[in-house]
Design a protein around this motif. Sequence first.
Motif, PDB file in Angstrom:
ATOM      1  N   GLN A  64     -40.202  80.432 -39.523  1.00 53.37           N
ATOM      2  CA  GLN A  64     -41.609  80.375 -39.924  1.00 53.37           C
ATOM      3  C   GLN A  64     -41.649  80.136 -41.435  1.00 53.37           C
ATOM      4  OE1 GLN A  64     -43.607  80.695 -36.511  1.00 53.37           O
ATOM      5  NE2 GLN A  64     -44.851  81.471 -38.133  1.00 53.37           N
ATOM      6  N   ARG A  65     -42.556  79.294 -41.889  1.00 52.63           N
ATOM      7  CA  ARG A  65     -42.669  78.938 -43.309  1.00 52.63           C
ATOM      8  C   ARG A  65     -43.702  79.786 -44.035  1.00 52.63           C
ATOM      9  NH1 ARG A  65     -43.744  74.281 -40.805  1.00 52.63           N
ATOM     10  NH2 ARG A  65     -42.082  72.790 -40.630  1.00 52.63           N
ATOM     11  N   GLY A  66     -43.531  79.836 -45.378  1.00 53.69           N
ATOM     12  CA  GLY A  66     -44.551  80.370 -46.277  1.00 53.69           C
ATOM     13  C   GLY A  66     -44.934  81.804 -46.001  1.00 53.69           C
ATOM     14  N   GLU A  67     -46.240  82.073 -46.085  1.00 51.47           N
ATOM     15  CA  GLU A  67     -46.740  83.440 -45.925  1.00 51.47           C
ATOM     16  C   GLU A  67     -46.507  83.980 -44.512  1.00 51.47           C
ATOM     17  OE1 GLU A  67     -51.243  83.830 -45.311  1.00 51.47           O
ATOM     18  OE2 GLU A  67     -51.067  81.880 -46.286  1.00 51.47           O
ATOM     19  N   HIS A  68     -46.161  83.113 -43.588  1.00 48.16           N
ATOM     20  CA  HIS A  68     -45.915  83.540 -42.208  1.00 48.16           C
ATOM     21  C   HIS A  68     -44.427  83.689 -41.890  1.00 48.16           C
ATOM     22  CE1 HIS A  68     -50.139  83.169 -41.313  1.00 48.16           C
ATOM     23  NE2 HIS A  68     -50.127  81.995 -41.921  1.00 48.16           N
ATOM     24  N   ALA A  69     -43.570  83.588 -42.915  1.00 45.86           N
ATOM     25  CA  ALA A  69     -42.132  83.775 -42.714  1.00 45.86           C
ATOM     26  C   ALA A  69     -41.891  85.132 -42.062  1.00 45.86           C
ATOM     27  CB  ALA A  69     -41.395  83.677 -44.044  1.00 45.86           C
ATOM     28  N   GLN A  70     -40.819  85.218 -41.286  1.00 45.04           N
ATOM     29  CA  GLN A  70     -40.523  86.449 -40.551  1.00 45.04           C
ATOM     30  C   GLN A  70     -39.097  86.925 -40.804  1.00 45.04           C
ATOM     31  OE1 GLN A  70     -41.151  84.997 -36.514  1.00 45.04           O
ATOM     32  NE2 GLN A  70     -43.080  86.114 -36.388  1.00 45.04           N
ATOM     33  N   ALA A  71     -38.956  88.217 -41.015  1.00 41.90           N
ATOM     34  CA  ALA A  71     -37.655  88.873 -40.927  1.00 41.90           C
ATOM     35  C   ALA A  71     -37.548  89.376 -39.493  1.00 41.90           C
ATOM     36  CB  ALA A  71     -37.556  90.029 -41.905  1.00 41.90           C
ATOM     37  N   LYS A  72     -36.333  89.385 -38.957  1.00 49.41           N
ATOM     38  CA  LYS A  72     -36.133  89.792 -37.564  1.00 49.41           C
ATOM     39  C   LYS A  72     -34.954  90.753 -37.455  1.00 49.41           C
ATOM     40  CE  LYS A  72     -37.720  85.347 -35.808  1.00 49.41           C
ATOM     41  NZ  LYS A  72     -37.311  84.097 -35.159  1.00 49.41           N
ATOM     42  N   LEU A  73     -35.074  91.664 -36.531  1.00 45.90           N
ATOM     43  CA  LEU A  73     -33.973  92.528 -36.136  1.00 45.90           C
ATOM     44  C   LEU A  73     -33.742  92.242 -34.663  1.00 45.90           C
ATOM     45  CD1 LEU A  73     -31.959  94.793 -36.840  1.00 45.90           C
ATOM     46  CD2 LEU A  73     -33.724  96.432 -36.136  1.00 45.90           C
ATOM     47  N   VAL A  74     -32.570  91.675 -34.333  1.00 50.44           N
ATOM     48  CA  VAL A  74     -32.327  91.197 -32.966  1.00 50.44           C
ATOM     49  C   VAL A  74     -31.194  91.962 -32.300  1.00 50.44           C
ATOM     50  CG1 VAL A  74     -33.210  88.902 -33.552  1.00 50.44           C
ATOM     51  CG2 VAL A  74     -30.758  89.328 -33.684  1.00 50.44           C
ATOM     52  N   ARG A  75     -31.306  92.053 -30.977  1.00 45.23           N
ATOM     53  CA  ARG A  75     -30.241  92.672 -30.191  1.00 45.23           C
ATOM     54  C   ARG A  75     -30.317  92.220 -28.755  1.00 45.23           C
ATOM     55  NH1 ARG A  75     -30.818  98.171 -27.716  1.00 45.23           N
ATOM     56  NH2 ARG A  75     -33.022  98.559 -27.389  1.00 45.23           N
ATOM     57  N   VAL A  76     -29.244  92.447 -28.016  1.00 51.76           N
ATOM     58  CA  VAL A  76     -29.173  92.108 -26.599  1.00 51.76           C
ATOM     59  C   VAL A  76     -29.235  93.395 -25.793  1.00 51.76           C
ATOM     60  CG1 VAL A  76     -27.663  91.204 -24.786  1.00 51.76           C
ATOM     61  CG2 VAL A  76     -27.952  89.943 -26.917  1.00 51.76           C
ATOM     62  N   ILE A  77     -30.129  93.424 -24.826  1.00 58.66           N
ATOM     63  CA  ILE A  77     -30.265  94.583 -23.942  1.00 58.66           C
ATOM     64  C   ILE A  77     -29.362  94.421 -22.717  1.00 58.66           C
ATOM     65  CG2 ILE A  77     -31.890  95.838 -22.465  1.00 58.66           C
ATOM     66  CD1 ILE A  77     -34.048  95.101 -24.587  1.00 58.66           C
ATOM     67  N   LYS A  78     -29.301  93.194 -22.213  1.00 56.74           N
ATOM     68  CA  LYS A  78     -28.487  92.905 -21.029  1.00 56.74           C
ATOM     69  C   LYS A  78     -27.782  91.575 -21.233  1.00 56.74           C
ATOM     70  CE  LYS A  78     -27.571  93.683 -16.570  1.00 56.74           C
ATOM     71  NZ  LYS A  78     -26.503  94.585 -16.289  1.00 56.74           N
ATOM     72  N   GLY A  79     -26.480  91.526 -20.964  1.00 56.40           N
ATOM     73  CA  GLY A  79     -25.738  90.286 -21.086  1.00 56.40           C
ATOM     74  C   GLY A  79     -25.076  90.122 -22.438  1.00 56.40           C
ATOM     75  N   CYS A  80     -24.875  88.843 -22.814  1.00 55.13           N
ATOM     76  CA  CYS A  80     -24.144  88.530 -24.046  1.00 55.13           C
ATOM     77  C   CYS A  80     -24.640  87.192 -24.593  1.00 55.13           C
ATOM     78  CB  CYS A  80     -22.654  88.452 -23.726  1.00 55.13           C
ATOM     79  SG  CYS A  80     -21.606  88.077 -25.133  1.00 55.13           S
ATOM     80  N   VAL A  81     -24.853  87.137 -25.903  1.00 58.99           N
ATOM     81  CA  VAL A  81     -25.254  85.892 -26.553  1.00 58.99           C
ATOM     82  C   VAL A  81     -24.421  85.691 -27.815  1.00 58.99           C
ATOM     83  CG1 VAL A  81     -27.649  86.197 -25.761  1.00 58.99           C
ATOM     84  CG2 VAL A  81     -27.071  86.738 -28.124  1.00 58.99           C
ATOM     85  N   LEU A  82     -24.357  84.439 -28.251  1.00 57.52           N
ATOM     86  CA  LEU A  82     -23.857  84.125 -29.575  1.00 57.52           C
ATOM     87  C   LEU A  82     -25.097  83.921 -30.423  1.00 57.52           C
ATOM     88  CD1 LEU A  82     -21.364  83.474 -31.376  1.00 57.52           C
ATOM     89  CD2 LEU A  82     -21.894  81.064 -30.916  1.00 57.52           C
TER      90      LEU A  82
END
Length: 181
Positions: A64-82
């Motif tokens: 997201q650009r500009g004033e709408h930029a986002q910080a995120k905290l991500v995790r996996v509940i089930k399974g596996c991702v890269l």
Amino acid sequence: MIVKETKLKGCFVLEPIIFQDNRGYFFESFNQNTFNKLIEQDINFIQDNESFSTKGALRGLHYQRGEHAQAKLVRVIKGCVLDIAVDIRKDSPTFGKHVSLELSEENKMQLFIPRGFAHGFIVLSDTAIFSYKCDNFYNKESEGGIIYNDKDLNIDWVLQEDEFIVSEKDMLLKPLSQTQL
């Protein structure tokens, strides 16, 4: 919780302290005060999102650009991702660099991605439930993206490209060098 900064300034890996016994396990997945103290920032998450995807689903690279930029905290509940985070802060010494981290229900690790980063992931397991907290609301007019196979980024998505499931919208994204940030 153990917090380690990645090679990209402001981007952190969080490893929970897990308590296990014969009943199962318990861990604190998020505590606002502890989190802010450990990353030495004042982040206020205001929205939680969750996605379900099948093996090979590649989501990203989005921002997201500009004033709408986002910080995120991500995790996996089930399974596996890269999981992939790309520094797109023009004034950053690591502009155009990325980190990749396997997030899974087994390792229970999380990745904090600050504002000014593009983010994406690919599902490595048969299915995955992916959860993320955002510190700003989504704004369609401010969305942007980078094509997943940008040759300059040279991201190793682990799976073979013929296994990828990519949305039509994401297939139309441009390389970072041609992207409006």
